[in-house]
Design a protein around this motif. Structure first.
Motif, PDB file in Angstrom:
ATOM      1  N   LEU A  25      13.711  23.551  52.618  1.00 27.32           N
ATOM      2  CA  LEU A  25      13.251  22.699  53.824  1.00 27.32           C
ATOM      3  C   LEU A  25      14.201  21.411  53.901  1.00 27.32           C
ATOM      4  O   LEU A  25      14.133  20.718  52.845  1.00 27.32           O
ATOM      5  N   GLY A  26      14.914  21.101  54.740  1.00 27.06           N
ATOM      6  CA  GLY A  26      15.822  19.990  54.779  1.00 27.06           C
ATOM      7  C   GLY A  26      14.936  18.743  55.231  1.00 27.06           C
ATOM      8  O   GLY A  26      14.338  18.594  56.334  1.00 27.06           O
ATOM      9  N   PHE A  27      14.909  17.666  54.717  1.00 28.99           N
ATOM     10  CA  PHE A  27      14.417  16.145  55.014  1.00 28.99           C
ATOM     11  C   PHE A  27      15.348  15.290  55.300  1.00 28.99           C
ATOM     12  O   PHE A  27      16.227  14.761  54.443  1.00 28.99           O
ATOM     13  N   LEU A  34      18.421   5.079  50.500  1.00 27.26           N
ATOM     14  CA  LEU A  34      17.664   5.817  49.536  1.00 27.26           C
ATOM     15  C   LEU A  34      17.342   5.567  48.221  1.00 27.26           C
ATOM     16  O   LEU A  34      16.605   5.983  47.297  1.00 27.26           O
ATOM     17  N   GLU A  35      18.192   4.444  47.878  1.00 27.22           N
ATOM     18  CA  GLU A  35      18.176   4.052  46.544  1.00 27.22           C
ATOM     19  C   GLU A  35      16.793   3.535  46.044  1.00 27.22           C
ATOM     20  O   GLU A  35      16.670   3.721  44.897  1.00 27.22           O
ATOM     21  N   GLY A  46      20.161  17.775  47.318  1.00 32.37           N
ATOM     22  CA  GLY A  46      20.565  17.194  48.900  1.00 32.37           C
ATOM     23  C   GLY A  46      21.742  16.561  48.965  1.00 32.37           C
ATOM     24  O   GLY A  46      22.760  16.689  47.939  1.00 32.37           O
ATOM     25  N   THR A  47      22.106  15.994  50.012  1.00 34.33           N
ATOM     26  CA  THR A  47      23.214  15.182  50.172  1.00 34.33           C
ATOM     27  C   THR A  47      23.030  13.619  50.326  1.00 34.33           C
ATOM     28  O   THR A  47      21.962  13.317  50.147  1.00 34.33           O
ATOM     29  N   PHE A  53      14.061  20.272  50.048  1.00 40.96           N
ATOM     30  CA  PHE A  53      12.939  20.625  49.351  1.00 40.96           C
ATOM     31  C   PHE A  53      12.622  22.100  49.053  1.00 40.96           C
ATOM     32  O   PHE A  53      12.863  22.815  50.159  1.00 40.96           O
ATOM     33  N   PRO A  54      12.811  22.789  47.949  1.00 43.67           N
ATOM     34  CA  PRO A  54      12.716  24.101  47.673  1.00 43.67           C
ATOM     35  C   PRO A  54      11.259  24.742  48.301  1.00 43.67           C
ATOM     36  O   PRO A  54      10.293  24.218  48.504  1.00 43.67           O
TER      37      PRO A  54
END
Length: 90
Positions: A25-27, A34-35, A46-47, A53-54
């Motif tokens: 599931l991509g968020f 995002l630091e 992620g990137t 999320f698995p």
């Protein structure tokens, strides 16, 4: 599998969205900042602009909520700046 997306917006600014992918599931919090959440996100793949999320693990709902609230505050500030600029132009 096609992506299915759900958006959270403030005015026209997207705060975050999800996309259902085959393997995860991509968020997508729509930010490059995002630091602030780096330690908590280190356990996920992620990137630069996404968190994966698995499907076989529980979603970190509290973390997701905090990120969305962070993004919403950013977007509210952007919307306020934009509104003030419109007032000046009139």
């Amino acid at each position: 599998m096609q992506n299915s997306r759900k958006f959270k917006t403030v005015d026209e600014y997207i705060s975050a969205y999800f996309a259902a992918n085959k393997a995860h599931l991509g968020f997508y919090p729509a930010t490059t900042r995002l630091e602030d959440f780096e330690k908590e996100l280190s356990k996920f793949n992620g990137t630069r602009g996404s968190i994966h999320f698995p499907y076989d693990a529980p979603l970190p709902a509290k973390l997701i909520s905090r990120i969305v609230k962070f993004r919403t505050k950013e977007n509210e500030a952007l919307a306020k700046i934009k509104a003030e600029k419109k007032k000046v132009k009139k």
